[in-house]
Write an enzyme that holds these catalytic residues in place. Structure first.
Site, PDB file in Angstrom:
ATOM      1  N   ASN A   1      -4.795 -36.669   4.106  1.00 17.43           N
ATOM      2  CA  ASN A   1      -5.802 -37.610   3.610  1.00 17.43           C
ATOM      3  C   ASN A   1      -7.142 -36.931   3.905  1.00 17.43           C
ATOM      4  O   ASN A   1      -7.559 -36.873   5.068  1.00 17.43           O
ATOM      5  CB  ASN A   1      -5.668 -38.938   4.355  1.00 17.43           C
ATOM      6  CG  ASN A   1      -6.549 -40.026   3.761  1.00 17.43           C
ATOM      7  OD1 ASN A   1      -7.517 -39.733   3.069  1.00 17.43           O
ATOM      8  ND2 ASN A   1      -6.227 -41.277   4.054  1.00 17.43           N
TER       9      ASN A   1
ATOM     10  N   GLU B   1     -12.846 -43.347   0.826  1.00 16.23           N
ATOM     11  CA  GLU B   1     -11.546 -42.711   1.080  1.00 16.23           C
ATOM     12  C   GLU B   1     -10.698 -42.840  -0.182  1.00 16.23           C
ATOM     13  O   GLU B   1     -10.787 -43.861  -0.900  1.00 16.23           O
ATOM     14  CB  GLU B   1     -10.854 -43.447   2.239  1.00 16.23           C
ATOM     15  CG  GLU B   1      -9.415 -43.059   2.512  1.00 16.23           C
ATOM     16  CD  GLU B   1      -8.726 -43.991   3.509  1.00 16.23           C
ATOM     17  OE1 GLU B   1      -9.092 -45.179   3.583  1.00 16.23           O
ATOM     18  OE2 GLU B   1      -7.824 -43.506   4.223  1.00 16.23           O
TER      19      GLU B   1
ATOM     20  N   ASN C   1     -10.470 -47.577   3.065  1.00 19.16           N
ATOM     21  CA  ASN C   1      -9.693 -48.512   2.245  1.00 19.16           C
ATOM     22  C   ASN C   1      -9.073 -49.468   3.260  1.00 19.16           C
ATOM     23  O   ASN C   1      -8.004 -49.159   3.815  1.00 19.16           O
ATOM     24  CB  ASN C   1      -8.553 -47.815   1.496  1.00 19.16           C
ATOM     25  CG  ASN C   1      -8.991 -46.939   0.338  1.00 19.16           C
ATOM     26  OD1 ASN C   1      -8.232 -46.738  -0.605  1.00 19.16           O
ATOM     27  ND2 ASN C   1     -10.163 -46.386   0.380  1.00 19.16           N
TER      28      ASN C   1
ATOM     29  N   CYS D   1     -11.803 -43.626   7.394  1.00 17.20           N
ATOM     30  CA  CYS D   1     -11.196 -44.929   7.605  1.00 17.20           C
ATOM     31  C   CYS D   1     -10.828 -45.256   9.045  1.00 17.20           C
ATOM     32  O   CYS D   1     -11.703 -45.510   9.846  1.00 17.20           O
ATOM     33  CB  CYS D   1     -10.019 -45.109   6.660  1.00 17.20           C
ATOM     34  SG  CYS D   1      -9.711 -46.850   6.354  1.00 17.20           S
TER      35      CYS D   1
ATOM     36  N   GLU E   1       0.762 -44.615   5.863  1.00 15.12           N
ATOM     37  CA  GLU E   1       0.094 -43.313   5.865  1.00 15.12           C
ATOM     38  C   GLU E   1       0.863 -42.269   6.663  1.00 15.12           C
ATOM     39  O   GLU E   1       0.833 -41.083   6.333  1.00 15.12           O
ATOM     40  CB  GLU E   1      -1.332 -43.456   6.407  1.00 15.12           C
ATOM     41  CG  GLU E   1      -2.235 -44.234   5.443  1.00 15.12           C
ATOM     42  CD  GLU E   1      -3.695 -44.118   5.811  1.00 15.12           C
ATOM     43  OE1 GLU E   1      -4.297 -45.142   6.115  1.00 15.12           O
ATOM     44  OE2 GLU E   1      -4.224 -42.993   5.800  1.00 15.12           O
TER      45      GLU E   1
ATOM     46  N   LYS F   1      -8.022 -36.364   7.729  1.00 16.44           N
ATOM     47  CA  LYS F   1      -7.922 -37.567   8.570  1.00 16.44           C
ATOM     48  C   LYS F   1      -6.957 -37.359   9.735  1.00 16.44           C
ATOM     49  O   LYS F   1      -5.819 -36.903   9.550  1.00 16.44           O
ATOM     50  CB  LYS F   1      -7.457 -38.745   7.718  1.00 16.44           C
ATOM     51  CG  LYS F   1      -7.403 -40.089   8.434  1.00 16.44           C
ATOM     52  CD  LYS F   1      -7.053 -41.164   7.428  1.00 16.44           C
ATOM     53  CE  LYS F   1      -7.030 -42.543   8.043  1.00 16.44           C
ATOM     54  NZ  LYS F   1      -6.731 -43.582   7.013  1.00 16.44           N
TER      55      LYS F   1
HETATM   56  N1  ING Z   1      -6.939 -48.587   6.823  1.00 15.38           N
HETATM   57  C1  ING Z   1      -7.168 -49.526   7.846  1.00 15.38           C
HETATM   58  C2  ING Z   1      -8.343 -49.198   8.748  1.00 15.38           C
HETATM   59  O1  ING Z   1      -8.254 -48.598   9.791  1.00 15.38           O
HETATM   60  C3  ING Z   1      -6.255 -51.071   9.467  1.00 15.38           C
HETATM   61  C4  ING Z   1      -5.949 -49.846   8.649  1.00 15.38           C
HETATM   62  C5  ING Z   1      -6.633 -52.246   8.862  1.00 15.38           C
HETATM   63  C6  ING Z   1      -6.206 -50.986  10.834  1.00 15.38           C
HETATM   64  C7  ING Z   1      -6.955 -53.382   9.646  1.00 15.38           C
HETATM   65  C8  ING Z   1      -6.505 -52.104  11.630  1.00 15.38           C
HETATM   66  C9  ING Z   1      -6.880 -53.297  11.027  1.00 15.38           C
HETATM   67  O2  ING Z   1      -9.409 -49.676   8.366  1.00 15.38           O
HETATM   68  C10 ING Z   1      -6.926 -47.230   6.797  1.00 15.38           C
HETATM   69  N2  ING Z   1      -6.720 -46.655   5.580  1.00 15.38           N
HETATM   70  O3  ING Z   1      -7.057 -46.528   7.793  1.00 15.38           O
END
Ligand code: ING
Length: 313
Positions: free
Chosen positions: A110, A47, A196, A171, A145, A127
Site C-alpha cells: 500500500n 490513500e 480510507n 492511513c 490489508e 505503508k
Molecule cells: N483504515 C482504518 C484506519 O486506520 C481503522 C482502519 C478504522 C482502524 C477505524 C481503527 C478504527 O483509519 C486504514 N485503511 O488503515
C-alpha cells in the site's frame, strides 16, 4: 523571511468497485487543476486514490486482485496526471496499490509517491501499519490489508523537496506516535497522508462513535508533538455500501486545524502554510536536543523494560 508552501488537500468521494482508472484519474486531474487555480505548490490525494478500498472483500481471483494494483508508476493510466503536473507546475502526493515483481515473486504494498513540479517522483513510501486481519471474514466491514499487502520496507523517510523537508505516511500509520516521531527526529516540516477510514469497524459501537474525534486527535497530536504541518486527506462517503469518514484537514504545527472539508465528495481545501511557524515550538518546548536526548530514551526503556501487555480476556 518566512518560507511558504501553498497546499491543496484533495479529498475524494467514493470510488466504485468497477470504476475505471481513466475515470478516477480524470477526477484527480480536475482537483489538480482547481488546486493550481488557487496557486497551490502541491496537492495531496488520498490513500488508494485510483481504486475502491478493495481490502474490504476477500478477493480470491488473482486476476481480479491484480487489477487493483499498479505495476509501474507512472502507469499508462496515470501518465496524464504526471503530465498535467509538469504542464501546470504543481507537485502532488498519490496513494495507490503497488505490485512489484521481485525475483519472479509478486510483492504487494500500500504505497504513495511524492511527485515534484516537473512531474518526477521525488519520494516514495510503503505503508507500515496494516490494520485489521488476514482471514477474519465474519465482520460487516472487513479490513483485509494484511491479506493483500506486505509491511512497508522503506521505514519513514523524509524528502528534501518543495524547499522543505517533506514526509509521507498512510492511513493507520497516523494513529501511531512513532510514525510522526521518526520523521520528527529527521526534521520533517510537513507530513502528507491519505486515509480510507470506515466510520467504524462494526464493534464496539462506542469506538465507532468516536472515530471522527480519534481521526483528528491523532493527526493534531502528531503535528504538535513534532512541530510539523500535517495534511490528512480522506477517501470519503458511502463507498460500495460502506460509510467512510471525511474530515480532510490541514493542521498547523500548533495542532490547530486551519482548513477542513465539509462534504463527503470530491472537495479541495487549501492553505498557504508558513513552514517557519514551527520554529518557536522547535526552539523551546519541543527542542529535542535540549529536552529529549538519546539517553532519555535509554533511561525510559531501561526503567520500564519489556512490559508484558495485560492478558486480553
Ligand atoms: N483504515 C482504518 C484506519 O486506520 C481503522 C482502519 C478504522 C482502524 C477505524 C481503527 C478504527 O483509519 C486504514 N485503511 O488503515
Amino acid at each position: 523571511m518566512s518560507r511558504f508552501l501553498t497546499v491543496g488537500a484533495a479529498q475524494m468521494g467514493p470510488i466504485a468497485r468497477h470504476e475505471t482508472r481513466a475515470s478516477t484519474v480524470k477526477r484527480l486531474m480536475e482537483l489538480m487543476k482547481e488546486a493550481k487555480s488557487f496557486n497551490c505548490d502541491i496537492v495531496a490525494f488520498p490513500e488508494l486514490a485510483l481504486t475502491t478500498f478493495f481490502p474490504r472483500w476477500p478477493i480470491e481471483d488473482e486476476n481480479e486482485l491484480d487489477s487493483f494494483y499498479e505495476t509501474e508508476m507512472p502507469s499508462p493510466a496515470t501518465r496524464p496526471l504526471f503530465n498535467l503536473a509538469s504542464e501546470l507546475g504543481i507537485g502532488f502526493s498519490l496513494g495507490y496499490a503497488e505490485l512489484e515483481i521481485r525475483n519472479g515473486i509478486k510483492r504487494r504494498f500500500n504505497s504513495s509517491v511524492l511527485v515534484d513540479k516537473t512531474g518526477n517522483i521525488t519520494g516514495k513510501y510503503r505503508k507500515i501499519h496494516l490494520p485489521g486481519h488476514a482471514d477474519v471474514l465474519d465482520r460487516p466491514g472487513q479490513h483485509l490489508e494484511k491479506r493483500f499487502f506486505e509491511v512497508g520496507d522503506f521505514g519513514f523517510p523524509v524528502f528534501h523537496a518543495f524547499g522543505a523537508i517533506m514526509g509521507m505516511c498512510i492511513c493507520n500509520d497516523r494513529r501511531w506516535p512513532e510514525t510522526y516521531r521518526v520523521m520528527g527526529l529527521q526534521g520533517v516540516e510537513m507530513v502528507l497522508l491519505g486515509y480510507n477510514s470506515p466510520v467504524g469497524l462494526g464493534d464496539p459501537y462506542e469506538l465507532d462513535a468516536l472515530e471522527p474525534f480519534h481521526n483528528h486527535l491523532v493527526m493534531q497530536s502528531g503535528a504538535y508533538q513534532n512541530a510539523t504541518w500535517v495534511v490528512g486527506v480522506a477517501k470519503a462517503g458511502c463507498e460500495e455500501g460502506f460509510n467512510m469518514i471525511g474530515q480532510t484537514c490541514i493542521i498547523a504545527p500548533s495542532g490547530e486545524i486551519v482548513a477542513m472539508c465539509c462534504t463527503m465528495g470530491d472537495e479541495l481545501v487549501i492553505r498557504k502554510c508558513d513552514l517557519d511557524m514551527a520554529k518557536p515550538y522547535r526552539a523551546d518546548i519541543f527542542n529535542f536536543s535540549a529536552h529529549r536526548r538519546p539517553e532519555h530514551y535509554t533511561l525510559i526503556t531501561a526503567r520500564t523494560g519489556a512490559v508484558k501487555p495485560p492478558e486480553s480476556d
